[in-house]
Design an enzyme around this catalytic site. Structure first.
Site, PDB file in Angstrom:
ATOM      1  N   PRO A  10     -34.741  46.395  -4.153  1.00 47.37           N
ATOM      2  CG  PRO A  10     -36.818  46.527  -4.884  1.00 47.37           C
ATOM      3  CD  PRO A  10     -36.104  45.601  -4.285  1.00 47.37           C
ATOM      4  CB  CYS A  11     -33.599  52.295  -2.601  1.00 47.69           C
ATOM      5  SG  CYS A  11     -33.431  53.396  -1.183  1.00 47.69           S
ATOM      6  CD  GLN A  12     -39.345  48.000  -1.389  1.00 41.95           C
ATOM      7  OE1 GLN A  12     -38.604  47.065  -1.198  1.00 41.95           O
ATOM      8  NE2 GLN A  12     -40.394  47.937  -1.989  1.00 41.95           N
TER       9      GLN A  12
END
Length: 416
Positions: A85-87
Site C-alpha cells: 500500500p501507498c502509506q
C-alpha cells in the site's frame, strides 16, 4: 549450485506476481512462501483463491508483522516481490535517543525493510500506485525518498519506472510504479556501475532493456540530487520532484521522463467474451442506463464543506460507453457497480458491464482465476491486481541477469 530462485511473495492478493513469474519460467522461479491477509475483512477471499491455485508453497494468512524474523532467515530468499500500500512513511528517532529509527505503526513498507534486513535477497521487485513519487502533497517526494534511503542503507541499487501497461501490449491503460532493487555486491550491479546512469535509464538498465523507451528525454525533463545521509532529515525536511524513470546508487539520484518506444496497445474488443456466453445479469436495465447518463455526464453541484463553506463541485463529461477500439481504462475496485469509473460497453445495441472473466483478461490472469469468490469480490480483487504480462516480461529479464550471475560464480569456482 542452486538451479532456481527462491521467491517470497508479500501482500500477494490473488497471486499476480507469481502468475507472471511462472509464465516467464516456472522452473526458475520457485515461490516457497507467500503472505496475504486482509485485516478489515472477515472473509479472506484473496487468500483462499491464492491458496487454492498454489498449494505447493507455505501460504500465510496472518498479519505480516507477527511473522518471526527466523521464518525469513531460514527461507534463503533470492527474490522478494510484493505490491504494497501507498502509506505515510514518515519516521522519527527512537525513544531511546539512539541512532535507531521507527516508522509509523502499521506501515507495511517497514515490514519489507525488516524482511530484507534479516534475509538480504539478491533482488527485490515491488509495485505501487504512481502517486507514490509525489506523496505527500505538502512535501512532494518525501515518502519515495525515505524508501530509496532505506534501500541505500541496506546495500542496494534501485531502479524505478512508471509503466502504462497499454504501452507494452496489453488491453488496459494502467499506470503503476515498479521498483527493482538489487544487491550492490552482485556482478550485475558492478557492471551497471561502469555505465553512465543516462545509459542505464534509456538503454541498458533493468527497465530500459525490458520496456524500451525513446532515446530522447521527454521535454528535457531530467533532475539529479543526492539524498541526505540522515533518514530523519529526509523525513522532516527533504522534498524532490521525481520523474517517472530513475536510478539511485549510493544515495545519488538521476531521474528522467521517458516515453515508450513504439507503443502497441491491445483494443478492448480483443479480450471480450463471446456474447453468447454472457449472463443476462451483466446487461444494463433502462433505469441503470439513465443513472450512467448522469454519472458520466458533465455536472456542476453546489456542496457545503465541513466548516460550512459553500463551493461548486464540477466534473467533465465522458463518453457514455467505452470504445472497443482502445485499451480499457484503469480498473478500480468499484468495477462492475453503478459507478462513473466502471467500464460500460455496447455490443449489438445493448449496453453491459465487463464480466469478471473479461476483467481477469485485462490483467492477464487465466479465465475464472477468481471463481472461488462472489462476483463483487472478483471485481474488487481485479481492481487491486497488477497486470501479469508486465511481471512476465520482468521475470525474463531477471532470468537473464541471474544466468549471468550463475555463470560468474561458476567461473570463479573453476579459477579456484
Amino acid at each position: 549450485m542452486k538451479k532456481n530462485l527462491t521467491v517470497v511473495e508479500l501482500f500477494a492478493g490473488v497471486g499476480g506476481f507469481r502468475v507472471g513469474l511462472e509464465k516467464a519460467d516456472k522452473n526458475l522461479f520457485n515461490t516457497v512462501w507467500a503472505n496475504q491477509w486482509e485485516p478489515s475483512k472477515k472473509a479472506q477471499d484473496a487468500f483462499d483463491c491464492y491458496n487454492l491455485h498454489f498449494p505447493s508453497s507455505v501460504n500465510s494468512n496472518e498479519d505480516i508483522g507477527r511473522v518471526s524474523n527466523k521464518t525469513f532467515e531460514d527461507l534463503n530468499i533470492d527474490l522478494l516481490v510484493g505490491g504494497f500500500p501507498c502509506q505515510d512513511y514518515s519516521v522519527a528517532r527512537s525513544l531511546s535517543k539512539e541512532q535507531g529509527i521507527e516508522g509509523k505503526k502499521g506501515v507495511l513498507f517497514w515490514e519489507i525493510k525488516r524482511i530484507i534486513e534479516v534475509s538480504h535477497p539478491k533482488y527485490v521487485l515491488l509495485e505501487n500506485v504512481d502517486r507514490l513519487l509525489k506523496s505527500p502533497s505538502k512535501q512532494r517526494g518525501r515518502d519515495f525518498s525515505i524508501m530509496l534511503a532505506t534501500f541505500r542503507d541496506l546495500g542496494y541499487i534501485v531502479e524505478w519506472r512508471v509503466i502504462n501497461a497499454a504501452d507494452y501490449g496489453t488491453a488496459q491503460r494502467r499506470r503503476r510504479i515498479f521498483i527493482f532493487a538489487y544487491d550492490k555486491s552482485l556482478a550485475y550491479a558492478k557492471r551497471q556501475l561502469n555505465k553512465q546512469t543516462s545509459d542505464i535509464l534509456l538503454k541498458d538498465g533493468f527497465f530500459a532493456s525490458t520496456f524500451p523507451v525513446k532515446q530522447d528525454i521527454y521535454k528535457n525533463r531530467e533532475v539529479k540530487t543526492v539524498l541526505p545521509k540522515d533518514i530523519i532529515e529526509i523525513s522532516d525536511e527533504f522534498s524532490f520532484g521525481y520523474h517517472p524513470s530513475g536510478i539511485m546508487i549510493e544515495g545519488k539520484i538521476h531521474s528522467v521522463h521517458t516515453e515508450a518506444l513504439n507503443p502497441h496497445p491491445i483494443p478492448l474488443k480483443e479480450i471480450l467474451q463471446n456474447e453468447s456466453e454472457i449472463d443476462e445479469k451483466f446487461y444494463l436495465s433502462e433505469t441503470t442506463i439513465e443513472k450512467f447518463v448522469y454519472l458520466r455526464g458533465p455536472k456542476k453541484i453546489e456542496r457545503t464543506s465541513k466548516d460550512g463553506h459553500k463551493y461548486i463541485f464540477s466534473e467533465g463529461g465522458m463518453s457514455p460507453v467505452d470504445s472497443l477500439d482502445l485499451p480499457g481504462r484503469t480498473m478500480l475496485t468499484s468495477e462492475g457497480t453503478t459507478n462513473r469509473s466502471s467500464h460500460i460497453i455496447e455490443i449489438n445495441g445493448r449496453k453491459r458491464f465487463l464480466t469478471p472473466i473479461e476483467c481477469e483478461r485485462l490483467n492477464g490472469f487465466p479465465d475464472n482465476w477468481t471463481a472461488t469468490m462472489g462476483n463483487r469480490m472478483r471485481y474488487f480483487c481485479m481492481g487491486n491486481a497488477l497486470v501479469t504480462h508486465l511481471i512476465e516480461k520482468m521475470g525474463k529479464t531477471i532470468k537473464e541477469i541471474d544466468n549471468q550471475e550463475t555463470h560468474n560464480i561458476a567461473q570463479i569456482s573453476l579459477n579456484i
